[in-house]
Design an enzyme around this catalytic site. Sequence first.
Site, short mmCIF file in Angstrom:
data_model
loop_
_atom_site.label_atom_id
_atom_site.label_comp_id
_atom_site.label_asym_id
_atom_site.label_seq_id
_atom_site.Cartn_x
_atom_site.Cartn_y
_atom_site.Cartn_z
N ASP A 110 -9.42 -9.84 8.86
CA ASP A 110 -8.99 -8.72 8.52
C ASP A 110 -9.82 -7.46 8.91
O ASP A 110 -9.34 -6.39 9.43
CB ASP A 110 -8.58 -8.39 7.05
CG ASP A 110 -7.48 -7.18 6.80
OD1 ASP A 110 -6.78 -6.95 7.74
OD2 ASP A 110 -7.67 -6.78 5.82
N TYR A 115 -1.50 -3.51 -7.30
CA TYR A 115 -1.18 -4.41 -5.93
C TYR A 115 -2.33 -4.21 -5.00
O TYR A 115 -2.72 -3.16 -4.28
CB TYR A 115 0.10 -3.95 -5.48
CG TYR A 115 0.62 -4.86 -4.28
CD1 TYR A 115 1.12 -6.08 -4.72
CD2 TYR A 115 0.31 -4.80 -2.96
CE1 TYR A 115 1.30 -7.07 -3.68
CE2 TYR A 115 0.64 -5.54 -1.98
CZ TYR A 115 1.21 -6.77 -2.38
OH TYR A 115 1.41 -7.67 -1.40
N LYS A 158 -9.84 -2.62 1.49
CA LYS A 158 -9.25 -1.50 2.46
C LYS A 158 -10.15 -0.14 2.05
O LYS A 158 -10.72 0.71 2.86
CB LYS A 158 -7.92 -1.00 2.39
CG LYS A 158 -7.02 -2.19 2.58
CD LYS A 158 -7.16 -2.69 4.11
CE LYS A 158 -6.27 -3.83 4.35
NZ LYS A 158 -6.31 -4.36 5.88
N ARG A 187 0.75 -1.12 0.00
CA ARG A 187 0.01 -0.13 -0.24
C ARG A 187 0.84 1.15 -0.05
O ARG A 187 1.93 1.15 0.61
CB ARG A 187 -0.83 -0.04 1.36
CG ARG A 187 -2.11 -0.90 1.19
CD ARG A 187 -3.14 -0.78 2.43
NE ARG A 187 -2.34 -1.41 3.51
CZ ARG A 187 -1.74 -0.50 4.61
NH1 ARG A 187 -1.85 0.56 4.39
NH2 ARG A 187 -1.24 -1.22 5.47
N HIS A 214 -10.71 -2.36 11.47
CA HIS A 214 -9.40 -3.17 11.02
C HIS A 214 -9.25 -4.22 12.04
O HIS A 214 -8.47 -4.30 12.83
CB HIS A 214 -8.18 -2.39 10.72
CG HIS A 214 -7.04 -3.03 10.11
ND1 HIS A 214 -5.92 -2.60 10.00
CD2 HIS A 214 -7.42 -4.06 9.06
CE1 HIS A 214 -5.08 -3.17 9.32
NE2 HIS A 214 -5.99 -4.09 8.53
N SER A 233 -1.47 -4.01 10.15
CA SER A 233 -1.26 -4.76 9.00
C SER A 233 0.04 -5.29 9.34
O SER A 233 1.12 -4.86 9.71
CB SER A 233 -1.06 -4.11 7.61
OG SER A 233 -2.12 -3.40 7.24
N ARG A 268 2.19 -12.13 -0.52
CA ARG A 268 0.61 -12.45 -0.14
C ARG A 268 0.22 -13.86 -0.80
O ARG A 268 0.61 -13.87 -1.88
CB ARG A 268 0.04 -11.36 -0.46
CG ARG A 268 0.35 -10.11 0.15
CD ARG A 268 -0.38 -9.80 1.44
NE ARG A 268 -0.01 -8.51 2.22
CZ ARG A 268 -0.53 -7.96 3.42
NH1 ARG A 268 -1.73 -8.85 4.01
NH2 ARG A 268 0.16 -7.16 3.99
N CYS A 299 0.80 -7.78 11.54
CA CYS A 299 1.05 -7.80 13.11
C CYS A 299 0.39 -9.26 13.59
O CYS A 299 0.48 -9.57 14.72
CB CYS A 299 0.53 -7.03 13.70
SG CYS A 299 1.94 -5.34 13.50
#
Length: 591
Positions: A285, A207, A216, A79, A236, A258, A377, A260
């Site tokens: 998420d 991406y 998001k 991002r 989130h 993100s 990912r 974590c």
Amino acid sequence: METGTAFGTSSPNNVTLKKWVEKIAALTTPDQVFWCDGSEEEKAHLLEGAVAQGVLLKLNEEKLPGCYYHRSNPNDVARVEQCTYICTPARDEAGPTNHWAPPRDMYEKLYGMLRGGMKGRTMYVVPYLMGPPGSPLTKIGVELTDSIYVVLNMRIMSRMGRVALEQLGDGDDFNRGIHSVLDCNPERRFICHFPQDNTIISVGSGYGGNVLLGKKCLALRVGSYLGRNQGWMAEHMLILCVESPAGEKTYVAAAFPSACGKTNFAMLIPPDQFPGWKITTIGDDIAWMKPGADGRLYAINPEAGYFGVAPGTNYKSNPNAMRTIARDTIYTNVALTPDGDVWWEGKDEPAPPGTLDWKGQLWSPESGEKAAHPNSRFTAPMTNNPVLAPEALEAAGVPISAIIFGGRRATTMPLVFQSFNWVHGVYLGATMGSETTAAAVGSLGQVRRDPMAMLPFCGYNMGDYFNHWLGIRRDLSDPPRIFHVNWFRKDADDEFLWPGFGENFRILQWVIDRCHGRAKARETQIGWMPHYEEFDWTGIDYPREKFDECMRIDGNEWRRELISQTELFLTLHDRLPKELIFQRELLVSRL
Ligand code: SAT
Ligand code: MN
């Protein structure tokens, strides 16, 4: 375009949708417009096309059935917060933590960039639902994109195709998303949100969170804005269910930034010493939450898949994720082995000779480079998850008993504590800090304030967002209890003090026991904390001294923490709720 049975030719009857698609096609001038229906036949057709174009590579069918491999442009791997805008009429509505531009200027600039931008390409019309069909919380979006990779990912991450058009009917309440990779130039990369128009425009990237607009962009940035106006919350957060041997189910939502460990936590397997206990996943998420008629907070997962971080995922750290990504998964920016398998740092076995790195170069461990990009990912359907909660597919949502906030902190933050009450819990969320990760472009490992893990994702003024959190309490007669955790505290030798992963179940057990009034705690300066005796330590050698170190409240560290929190409060001062300032004062006096 309406005749024939060729793929992508059958458009729906919705006049508003058709007019808008025609308008954007006239602007971007694609060679063809492809209407996605979400069918299996269409999926096979698109996969074939993506392989023919070299966008995807088919992986070893024996080892990874139905799986594909993708490399993004090396300049486009995460991002980009500096190119992400909230475009509201007044700058104040977006607030000081967002990049802002006036909608009119930004539309003009973006339409200018999009003019003729899809020439020679196909524009895909991707109708999708965020949320289970029929849920009152579910939202409809339509993404127009010139990326076949985006279509195939959206197909996994959302309920895509006919199901969304059916829910839309002839209505006009849908999120309008426009995406074009253009020439994938970082200088011409913009991720723009127009919350008042329920519109998103993303250009110059291919991406993840920049382009899968349901995720998001809609589910968090525009979603948080809609939620504030409509009385719900877009967060989130992962959502999981803890099921006891007696069949008691407790639902927990947890906000971590993100990369974590949300996916790992959402799929956690309790240690062997806890037979009969089970964790099931509702989401990994994003949570959409709304007070129910019974005064509890109900949550759904708006997504249908997982876009998870690959490095570090293995059969020890997250066996359920490994099983989830064993089929029908798209891998992005991981390493590729000579036999068509995938590899990343922290996978179970070492990489075989001849492995190509995420850029396609021959790789060896001696190179000193990472084989997989740290933000590489997997995109996998949630129905692959062996511990998927059946509730994830249901429209009603689940009542949340506990909300957990947590960051990646080497110091200061103890393993676990509970807030004194809702307002104090909102303060804990609002002052959350975490070390930056590879999920966003920028420096790594710096502690930054990341309120509720929403700093990059809040679609309006953060001060108003805190107010919304405080206000939601009025509709809750039985609010969730709020906790703070930190799995990442280190000792003087830079070693983690807590083993994490499956062992986090022990902490989770204390959390749910607190919610049910079954566990003791002691009052400290920062909140309610458990005694060492409160945990069942069978099966793990975890001495009291280590626990004490992990739970320690260090005066000097907390002084620095308060100064850093103050910086955020100063940034937000003109809309910061008084309640949070009082909480800060109370904390200072207790410390
Ligand atoms: O790339 S995403 O934004 O979807 C993943 C993340 O950063 O959480
Ligand atoms: Mn995320």
